[in-house]
Design a protein around this motif. Structure first.
Motif, mmCIF file in Angstrom:
data_model
loop_
_atom_site.group_PDB
_atom_site.id
_atom_site.type_symbol
_atom_site.label_atom_id
_atom_site.label_comp_id
_atom_site.label_asym_id
_atom_site.label_seq_id
_atom_site.Cartn_x
_atom_site.Cartn_y
_atom_site.Cartn_z
ATOM 1 N N ALA A 18 0.838 -1.193 0.000
ATOM 2 C CA ALA A 18 0.000 0.000 0.000
ATOM 3 C C ALA A 18 0.867 1.234 0.000
ATOM 4 C CB ALA A 18 -0.922 0.007 1.219
ATOM 5 N N PRO A 19 0.369 2.338 -0.563
ATOM 6 C CA PRO A 19 1.129 3.587 -0.556
ATOM 7 C C PRO A 19 0.950 4.339 0.746
ATOM 8 C CG PRO A 19 -0.929 3.888 -1.733
ATOM 9 C CD PRO A 19 -0.867 2.434 -1.331
ATOM 10 N N ALA A 20 1.945 5.154 1.104
ATOM 11 C CA ALA A 20 1.769 6.098 2.205
ATOM 12 C C ALA A 20 0.769 7.157 1.777
ATOM 13 C CB ALA A 20 3.101 6.741 2.561
ATOM 14 N N ALA A 21 0.128 7.774 2.757
ATOM 15 C CA ALA A 21 -0.981 8.669 2.465
ATOM 16 C C ALA A 21 -0.578 9.817 1.532
ATOM 17 C CB ALA A 21 -1.555 9.217 3.775
ATOM 18 N N GLN A 22 0.634 10.355 1.667
ATOM 19 C CA GLN A 22 1.006 11.533 0.901
ATOM 20 C C GLN A 22 2.058 11.245 -0.164
ATOM 21 O OE1 GLN A 22 1.933 14.814 3.542
ATOM 22 N NE2 GLN A 22 0.393 14.173 5.017
ATOM 23 N N ASP A 23 2.491 10.002 -0.302
ATOM 24 C CA ASP A 23 3.476 9.628 -1.311
ATOM 25 C C ASP A 23 2.988 8.396 -2.053
ATOM 26 O OD1 ASP A 23 6.067 11.226 -1.424
ATOM 27 O OD2 ASP A 23 5.760 11.044 0.734
ATOM 28 N N PRO A 24 2.167 8.576 -3.089
ATOM 29 C CA PRO A 24 1.561 7.430 -3.756
ATOM 30 C C PRO A 24 2.562 6.514 -4.443
ATOM 31 C CG PRO A 24 1.136 9.468 -4.964
ATOM 32 C CD PRO A 24 1.708 9.848 -3.638
ATOM 33 N N GLY A 25 3.792 6.964 -4.669
ATOM 34 C CA GLY A 25 4.789 6.102 -5.290
ATOM 35 C C GLY A 25 5.484 5.178 -4.319
ATOM 36 N N LEU A 26 5.261 5.350 -3.033
ATOM 37 C CA LEU A 26 5.907 4.527 -2.009
ATOM 38 C C LEU A 26 5.130 3.240 -1.817
ATOM 39 C CD1 LEU A 26 8.044 4.256 0.290
ATOM 40 C CD2 LEU A 26 6.383 5.378 1.770
ATOM 41 N N LYS A 27 5.807 2.096 -1.900
ATOM 42 C CA LYS A 27 5.131 0.812 -1.762
ATOM 43 C C LYS A 27 5.859 -0.058 -0.734
ATOM 44 C CE LYS A 27 3.401 0.856 -6.511
ATOM 45 N NZ LYS A 27 2.023 1.152 -6.110
ATOM 46 N N VAL A 28 5.093 -0.683 0.113
ATOM 47 C CA VAL A 28 5.615 -1.591 1.137
ATOM 48 C C VAL A 28 4.927 -2.937 0.956
ATOM 49 C CG1 VAL A 28 5.834 -2.048 3.604
ATOM 50 C CG2 VAL A 28 6.064 0.286 2.743
ATOM 51 N N GLY A 29 5.700 -3.995 0.809
ATOM 52 C CA GLY A 29 5.138 -5.321 0.599
ATOM 53 C C GLY A 29 5.640 -6.315 1.616
ATOM 54 N N GLY A 30 4.966 -7.449 1.680
ATOM 55 C CA GLY A 30 5.372 -8.523 2.571
ATOM 56 C C GLY A 30 4.339 -8.815 3.624
ATOM 57 N N ALA A 31 4.525 -9.916 4.322
ATOM 58 C CA ALA A 31 3.587 -10.372 5.346
ATOM 59 C C ALA A 31 3.883 -9.717 6.679
ATOM 60 C CB ALA A 31 3.661 -11.888 5.489
ATOM 61 N N PHE A 32 2.844 -9.514 7.473
ATOM 62 C CA PHE A 32 3.028 -9.038 8.848
ATOM 63 C C PHE A 32 3.956 -10.005 9.584
ATOM 64 C CE2 PHE A 32 2.029 -9.206 13.335
ATOM 65 C CZ PHE A 32 1.940 -7.872 13.699
ATOM 66 N N GLY A 33 4.949 -9.446 10.279
ATOM 67 C CA GLY A 33 5.892 -10.266 11.028
ATOM 68 C C GLY A 33 7.065 -10.763 10.230
ATOM 69 N N ALA A 34 7.088 -10.477 8.919
ATOM 70 C CA ALA A 34 8.210 -10.854 8.061
ATOM 71 C C ALA A 34 8.882 -9.605 7.518
ATOM 72 C CB ALA A 34 7.733 -11.736 6.910
ATOM 73 N N ARG A 35 10.137 -9.738 7.112
ATOM 74 C CA ARG A 35 10.883 -8.576 6.623
ATOM 75 C C ARG A 35 10.163 -7.944 5.438
ATOM 76 N NH1 ARG A 35 17.065 -9.378 4.959
ATOM 77 N NH2 ARG A 35 17.084 -10.088 7.127
ATOM 78 N N PRO A 36 9.882 -6.654 5.495
ATOM 79 C CA PRO A 36 9.143 -6.015 4.397
ATOM 80 C C PRO A 36 10.056 -5.651 3.235
ATOM 81 C CG PRO A 36 9.622 -4.414 6.097
ATOM 82 C CD PRO A 36 10.133 -5.734 6.609
ATOM 83 N N SER A 37 9.445 -5.518 2.075
ATOM 84 C CA SER A 37 10.127 -4.915 0.930
ATOM 85 C C SER A 37 9.626 -3.485 0.787
ATOM 86 C CB SER A 37 9.828 -5.704 -0.351
ATOM 87 O OG SER A 37 8.442 -5.686 -0.643
ATOM 88 N N VAL A 38 10.528 -2.576 0.443
ATOM 89 C CA VAL A 38 10.174 -1.163 0.323
ATOM 90 C C VAL A 38 10.649 -0.643 -1.022
ATOM 91 C CG1 VAL A 38 10.369 1.135 1.356
ATOM 92 C CG2 VAL A 38 10.439 -0.891 2.832
#
Length: 297
Positions: A18-38
């Protein structure tokens, strides 16, 4: 116990992008509790504090004075390398964040959130470390955090137990089990006694253990440290040398929910150097009553 450094630095496992509220190009992926991709957008962040919640948990709600147990990743968001500067995932154990004592941006991101939530925060320097940042972060650097909230532990949390005694030491009952030591020479050997045996999983090396405790110097029958008095639980990782040998030995294998009494002679405590900041001398035998509240990996 050695000072614990707070580095700023299982629930439903669902993937989130999902994107941050004010930066639509920012994406964070991955499962809760696992290392995220940014994935960062091009250019620098807006310079304003930005907070978004990607996953809403259904657990306890964090308030001021609570200790949040979190997995997190932190980047310097500079619009160039956007390098990662800290991550609990690389250390193999979660971290403890004391809500109300964090940098302003992190406090605002966590306060009121619920256990099971994944929160992201873009933190400008004015809401971060200011003129005294940690190593690897400059005074003008903006930061970006991905934070998974694994647990919440409140100020007065403790193990329920009746008053008890062991080796002449009396331990009070109730929410704060105060220590009372005998007027006698200290024992020469280490010992530990489980006063209340919990029914949770056993503590393993490599886990982050959340505790309440009181520690006293035998020779002077005086308390030198108490989490019940100072205001909130404390956490440490078992097996990384972050606590005295007596604690490592006494708590490994103990079920969560237990209350443990520990007698630590100098060789199992702070050795000949003592711990002057706490008034502990090199020859001092220490006594602890420890409530094991939780253990996380």
């Amino acid at each position: 116990m050695r000072p614990i450094l707070l580095l700023i630095p299982a629930l439903a496992l669902t993937a989130c992008t999902a994107p941050a509220a004010q930066d639509p190009g920012l994406k964070v992926g991955g499962a809760f509790g696992a290392r995220p991709s940014v994935v960062f957008p091009e250019g620098k962040p807006s310079g304003a504090l930005q907070i978004d919640q990607l996953t809403a948990g259904k657990g306890a709600r964090l308030g001021a004075g609570d200790v949040a147990i979190v997995h997190y990743t932190a980047h310097v968001w500079d619009g160039r390398e956007n390098r990662r500067v800290d991550s609990s995932f690389t250390r193999g154990a979660p971290a403890a964040f004391p809500v109300g004592q964090l940098v302003p941006g992190l406090d605002k991101a966590l306060r009121g959130r619920t256990v099971g939530s994944r929160v992201i925060a873009a933190i400008p320097p004015s809401e971060g470390f200011g003129a005294n940042p940690p190593q690897g972060v400059g005074p003008s650097d903006g930061l970006f955090y991905v934070i998974d909230i694994l647990g919440a532990h409140a100020k007065g949390e403790s193990v329920k137990g009746r008053a008890s005694a062991y080796a002449g030491i009396r331990v009070g009952g109730g929410a704060r089990p105060e220590l009372s030591l005998p007027v006698a020479p200290p024992p020469a050997r280490y010992s530990a006694k489980v006063l209340v045996r919990g029914d949770g999983p056993r503590v393993e090396r490599g886990q982050l253990v959340v505790t309440q405790y009181e520690g006293a110097v035998w020779a002077r029958r005086s308390v030198f440290d108490s989490t019940w008095k100072s205001g909130r639980p404390r956490a440490f990782t078992v097996g990384d040398g972050g606590v005295i040998k007596a604690w490592e030995r006494a708590l490994t294998g103990v079920p969560v929910g237990s209350r443990v009494l520990v007698v630590a002679p100098p060789r199992m405590a702070y050795g000949s150097a003592g711990l002057p900041a706490f008034g502990i001398r090199g020859a001092d035998t220490l006594v602890f009553v420890v409530d094991v509240l939780a253990a996380y990996r």
